[in-house]
Design a protein around this motif. Sequence first.
Motif, PDB file in Angstrom:
ATOM      1  N   THR A   1      -6.650   8.140  -1.407  1.00  0.00           N
ATOM      2  CA  THR A   1      -7.532   7.129  -0.831  1.00  0.00           C
ATOM      3  C   THR A   1      -6.772   6.268   0.171  1.00  0.00           C
ATOM      4  OG1 THR A   1      -8.587   7.058  -2.984  1.00  0.00           O
ATOM      5  CG2 THR A   1      -9.209   5.347  -1.418  1.00  0.00           C
ATOM      6  N   LEU A   2      -5.602   5.759  -0.251  1.00  0.00           N
ATOM      7  CA  LEU A   2      -4.832   4.871   0.619  1.00  0.00           C
ATOM      8  C   LEU A   2      -4.407   5.591   1.897  1.00  0.00           C
ATOM      9  CD1 LEU A   2      -2.601   2.966  -1.942  1.00  0.00           C
ATOM     10  CD2 LEU A   2      -4.353   1.993  -0.462  1.00  0.00           C
TER      11      LEU A   2
ATOM     12  N   ALA B   1       0.837  -1.205   0.000  1.00  0.00           N
ATOM     13  CA  ALA B   1       0.000   0.000   0.000  1.00  0.00           C
ATOM     14  C   ALA B   1       0.871   1.252   0.000  1.00  0.00           C
ATOM     15  CB  ALA B   1      -0.926   0.008   1.212  1.00  0.00           C
TER      16      ALA B   1
ATOM     17  N   ARG C   1       5.379   4.682   2.562  1.00  0.00           N
ATOM     18  CA  ARG C   1       5.162   5.711   1.566  1.00  0.00           C
ATOM     19  C   ARG C   1       6.213   6.815   1.698  1.00  0.00           C
ATOM     20  NH1 ARG C   1       2.666  10.727   1.505  1.00  0.00           N
ATOM     21  NH2 ARG C   1       1.883  11.360  -0.535  1.00  0.00           N
TER      22      ARG C   1
ATOM     23  N   ASP D   1      -3.396   7.557  -4.172  1.00  0.00           N
ATOM     24  CA  ASP D   1      -2.575   7.968  -3.034  1.00  0.00           C
ATOM     25  C   ASP D   1      -3.453   8.529  -1.916  1.00  0.00           C
ATOM     26  OD1 ASP D   1      -0.513   8.799  -1.405  1.00  0.00           O
ATOM     27  OD2 ASP D   1      -0.086  10.605  -2.558  1.00  0.00           O
TER      28      ASP D   1
ATOM     29  N   ALA E   1       2.095   1.419   6.361  1.00  0.00           N
ATOM     30  CA  ALA E   1       1.778   1.984   5.048  1.00  0.00           C
ATOM     31  C   ALA E   1       2.284   3.421   4.948  1.00  0.00           C
ATOM     32  CB  ALA E   1       0.272   1.941   4.800  1.00  0.00           C
TER      33      ALA E   1
ATOM     34  N   ALA F   1       1.094   3.948  -3.018  1.00  0.00           N
ATOM     35  CA  ALA F   1       0.794   5.358  -2.750  1.00  0.00           C
ATOM     36  C   ALA F   1       1.961   6.239  -3.173  1.00  0.00           C
ATOM     37  CB  ALA F   1       0.475   5.553  -1.274  1.00  0.00           C
TER      38      ALA F   1
END
Lengths: 336, 335
Positions: free
Chosen positions: A132-133, A117, A222, A130, A218, A121
């Motif tokens: 949303t995650l 994830a 990112r 991006d 996550a 992203a």
Amino acid sequence: MISFIIRRVLLVIPTFVAIAFLTFVAIRLVPGDPVEARTGERGISPERLAYFRHELGLDQPVWKQFLDYLWQIAHGDFGTSISTQTPILTEFTTLFPATLELATCAMLFATILGIPAGVIAATRRGTFVDYTLMGAALTGFSMPIFWWGLLLILFFSVDLGLTPVSGRIDLLYYFEPVTGFMLIDSWLSGEEGAFASAVSHLILPTIVLGTIPLATIARMTRSAMLEILGEDYVRTARAKGLSPFRVVGIHALRNALIPVVTVIGLQVGALMAGAVLTEYIFSWPGIGSWLIESIQRRDYPVLQGGILLVSGIVILINIFVDLLYGVLNPRIRHAR
Amino acid sequence: MPLLEISELSVDFKTGSGQFRAVDGVSLTVDRGEILAIVGESGSGKSVAMLAVMGLLPWTATVTAKTLAFDGRDLLTLSPRERRKLVGKDMAMIFQEPMSSLNPCFTVGYQIGESLKVHLGLTKSERRQRSIELLNAVGIPDPERRLSAFPHQLSGGMSQRVMIAMALACRPKLIIADEPTTALDVTIQAQILELLVSLQRETDTGLVLITHDMGVVAETAERVSVHYAGQKIEEQPVGPLFSDPHHPYTAALLAALPERAKGKHLPSIPGVVPGQFDRPPACLFEPRCRFATDRCRTKVPPRQGAIAGFALCHYPLTHGRPIGHPNPEGREVAA
């Protein structure tokens, strides 16, 4: 390498003493003691009270109790539970596999979903995907475990009837524990449906316990990826004509994993705290429920010993994570 | 047919404050076995133009060109997948910062072997063999042992040698070297440059050398393209360029070389390269040019012919004097 491990393990001793001290003091600050907790509202004569307190050594000055306790621990004796009269180590080793199973599944869930994830992203930075995650991650991170757990039970168990509400396996099944891990034991038992039942019991607790680590991993992945994707060596990788999968998944991710592994290591401690709550919600027979009950019973040895053992395991996992660092990061490996 | 043919290449970047044109209508050709130097200050768009050729620009960049062809193939119409088959195989790039251009998590051997595996499909032992060969070629002692070294165990010069080995791995037809010696110690610079040129001669590859160092240009290049604020402002073979620069910027750049200084003070070019917000309307060099006139301020300068070094100037210089200029002595520009 060996000397590094030895050094790390020796450093654990002061941490242990500090933890022992904190739990020792904290539990004694709570009103009531094991004797009062057992006698309940009916009360007990002052002579009997004094007798039981003397039996348990509670009439000694606190500092002396603490030193005695340390002495006992130093000899590997964690004592016996006041309420069940079972050695604490025995209770712990019986119950811990349940917690370990839950925590492992939660961590796997968090890592397997969290890293991809974060990578997705980062590579789709600033897009709908991006946002949303990361929005979902922020929501997950802010979700109180109690509320989230109840919400899931309400929806999946009560409304949809898809998953059981509590326990590790249906009462229909009975087999002798071999490993203590329900997934493995139910598989080994060969009883039809046992494994599926164990899995269905694990799903909700795993999601509840794994949500916060999932969100953290996550977000960390990112931001680490975003930083790494701007590095010169990523450009070099692209200049070799490698596929985006190779560039992102091998060249960038390998570097981004270094901070992510740190976060995973730190999450283990938080996971144990989360496990206490999750086990309570799902009546999961693990360390969490055991510790909460021991607080209610003022079972000093259980609480002290249990927390000490749990912290020991957290510390061990952190040492393991430090070692994993070296595997991931050659600069550290050679500096040792 | 030239190996690399670029005509009217422009690169625009989307920025928070609007579009920024980093490369503005650049045309270049490179032949097989030729060394072309691209010279210019920081911000002149020389690296960006070559990154566009390699397809390495970030998504914020828009590349437009009339022609962008490599080895007879139109790079503009190739699919990303097709293009990746060329990049790293037939054209390779060496970067400015060798220390940060190698991935710290992988061994030298892995990083050299990677393109051999992806592009040539060599087996593990073949890759090892070829990597040793390459490390030998770039002058790294004890190559067998070096294969298992990590980048942090190498010096800057060694890292750049590894980068060169990586670039050479698939025997490319074109190498683009983006300031390959800038980040290195002075003592190492000459070695690396010599190595690059000798390998280029041996293998008959085209070499584009991006630099801001006129000394490097004089020693290595055959043809020189001078860039300013995203435009190519002059192009000449190296000899004539040094003896008779046609664009005032080239002349000023050469006059700023320490070895050409006559007085006690080094001459310098006043002002800075224009940025996104102070771009002059006509000639981009006009605010810093000692020969600038009103015409330079209002009318976009024409591209001169080969005799005047394709200079982008209203009054190209001949032996230091501007042709057709109302006041050939020029003026002093305040620094």
